[in-house]
Write a protein that holds these residues in place. Structure first.
Motif, PDB file in Angstrom:
ATOM      1  N   LEU A  98       0.931  -1.198   0.306  1.00 31.05           N
ATOM      2  CA  LEU A  98      -0.065   0.234  -0.062  1.00 31.05           C
ATOM      3  C   LEU A  98       1.024   0.944  -0.054  1.00 31.05           C
ATOM      4  N   ILE A 108      -5.882   2.944  -4.449  1.00 31.53           N
ATOM      5  CA  ILE A 108      -5.758   2.100  -3.415  1.00 31.53           C
ATOM      6  C   ILE A 108      -6.969   1.500  -3.255  1.00 31.53           C
ATOM      7  N   SER A 134      -7.066   4.843   1.592  1.00 25.24           N
ATOM      8  CA  SER A 134      -7.495   4.544   0.531  1.00 25.24           C
ATOM      9  C   SER A 134      -8.775   4.909  -0.275  1.00 25.24           C
ATOM     10  N   ILE A 137     -13.468   1.041  -0.041  1.00 24.09           N
ATOM     11  CA  ILE A 137     -13.403   0.223   0.990  1.00 24.09           C
ATOM     12  C   ILE A 137     -14.742  -1.091   0.651  1.00 24.09           C
TER      13      ILE A 137
END
Length: 365
Positions: A98, A108, A134, A137
């Motif tokens: 990451l 991400i 991110s 998710i």
């Protein structure tokens, strides 16, 4: 052409993780046949041959950075990558990937992850930072949502979906029947499959499974087949159990493909599983299942289909396991139909992981 990079526990011949990758590639190819995918793998050659996809070595930082620079999205998942119960080091490795993505400004997505448990202040702080940085998710169960909430990960869009393997299509049972024939397993007698793994060299659950398997042979006239989900480690664990048994049992001793394993499970009358994806295969193929827990992910999956574990590796008993076997043995069709109905809903949620990833890429471009 859109490019994505997938990071996960791939190339290590773990059938569950390879099934996860197969399912992800299957759904992505259906949604966007022109999508270019590169997998970060511990064995790139194995991954290329098995999945017909580009791959780079999981320890080659230069190659990983190269593919990440070209990528529209890094997918971290699926699986239980972000936890430090089964391994402390692996959590930092996947966080390292990451970090490399952030270094080259590649968005991400944490993809159908089973988040946590994560122990330790430093590990939790790092996870909070990566989670909040991110782009998107998705988690495979509601308990992972709770874990994200406790970690104070709130910034990206977050959605509970389902394990990626649940999106995979059921397979024909022919190859499983052929494997059983070669292994001298009769197709006219009932078959109970058992998926085991070694865990901290504990003996209790091995003793229980050996006694239960003997009872199933003598009282149910069943054939016992041990099916390896991680080869060859699971074969070794199965041998320890068979050595304790008084009745005959078969141990399958090959590194089977995802389709072969699913076909084998589809020909079984019951699956007793410690491995998560053995239980998921049973769900996809409509085979009644019983789960024994060694990790919260087992409990979480069974909870998602309104079932419970029969116990964990420390406290499972012969009596409880036989009681559950008898209940499902006497009502096979009810449980078979029940599981297939529940799986239909989870299949749609599992596909939505890929749909959300591609939607993000389109919007971001």
């Amino acid at each position: 052409m859109n490019n994505i990079v997938i990071s996960g526990y791939y190339g290590s011949k773990n059938a569950g993780d390879e099934a996860m990758l197969s399912a992800m590639l299957e759904v992505f190819s259906e949604l966007n046949p022109k999508l270019h995918i590169t997998v970060i793998s511990s064995d790139p050659e194995y991954t290329r041959k098995r999945h017909s996809v580009d791959a780079v070595n999981w320890l080659n930082v230069v190659d990983i950075l190269k593919v990440l620079k070209k990528a529209d999205l890094l997918i971290s998942g699926g699986g239980s990558l972000l936890q430090n119960v089964t391994s402390g080091r692996s959590l930092y490795y996947y966080m390292g990937v990451l970090f490399l993505a952030k270094l080259v400004h590649t968005p991400i997505m944490l993809y159908a992850q089973g988040i946590g448990p994560i122990y330790g202040k430093f590990a939790r702080r790092l996870m909070r930072w990566f989670g909040n940085h991110s782009a998107l998710i998705t988690v495979r169960d509601k308990d992972s949502l709770k874990e994200l909430d406790m970690l104070k990960i709130v910034k990206p869009p977050i959605k509970a979906t389902a394990d990626p393997v649940l999106a995979i299509n059921a397979v024909d049972k022919k190859s499983g029947r052929e494997i059983f024939k070669k292994s001298h397993i009769s197709l006219t007698k009932p078959i109970i499959g058992i998926s085991v793994r070694e865990w901290r060299e504990w003996q209790h659950y091995k003793d229980v499974l050996a006694e239960v398997a003997d009872e199933a042979v003598t009282k149910l006239n069943a054939q016992i087949v041990f099916m390896p989900m991680q080869y060859p480690e699971d074969v070794k664990a199965a041998k320890k159990i068979v050595a304790k048994m008084k009745q005959p049992a078969c141990i399958l001793k090959e590194d089977f493909t995802t389709r072969e394993l699913m076909s084998l499970v589809g020909n079984m009358d019951l699956m007793i599983g410690i491995r998560l994806h053995a239980l998921i295969f049973a769900g996809v193929m409509g085979t009644p299942m019983i789960g024994i827990s060694y990790d919260p992910k087992i409990d979480r999956f069974l909870k998602s289909i309104d079932e419970d574990v029969v116990g964990d590796l420390e406290n499972v008993t012969v009596e409880a396991l036989m009681q559950e076997i008898n209940a499902k043995w006497n009502n096979k069709e009810i449980y078979r139909n029940q599981n297939l109905k529940r799986m239909a809903k989870l299949r749609s949620l599992a596909r939505s992981n890929a749909e959300m990833a591609l939607e993000f890429i389109d919007k971001n471009k």
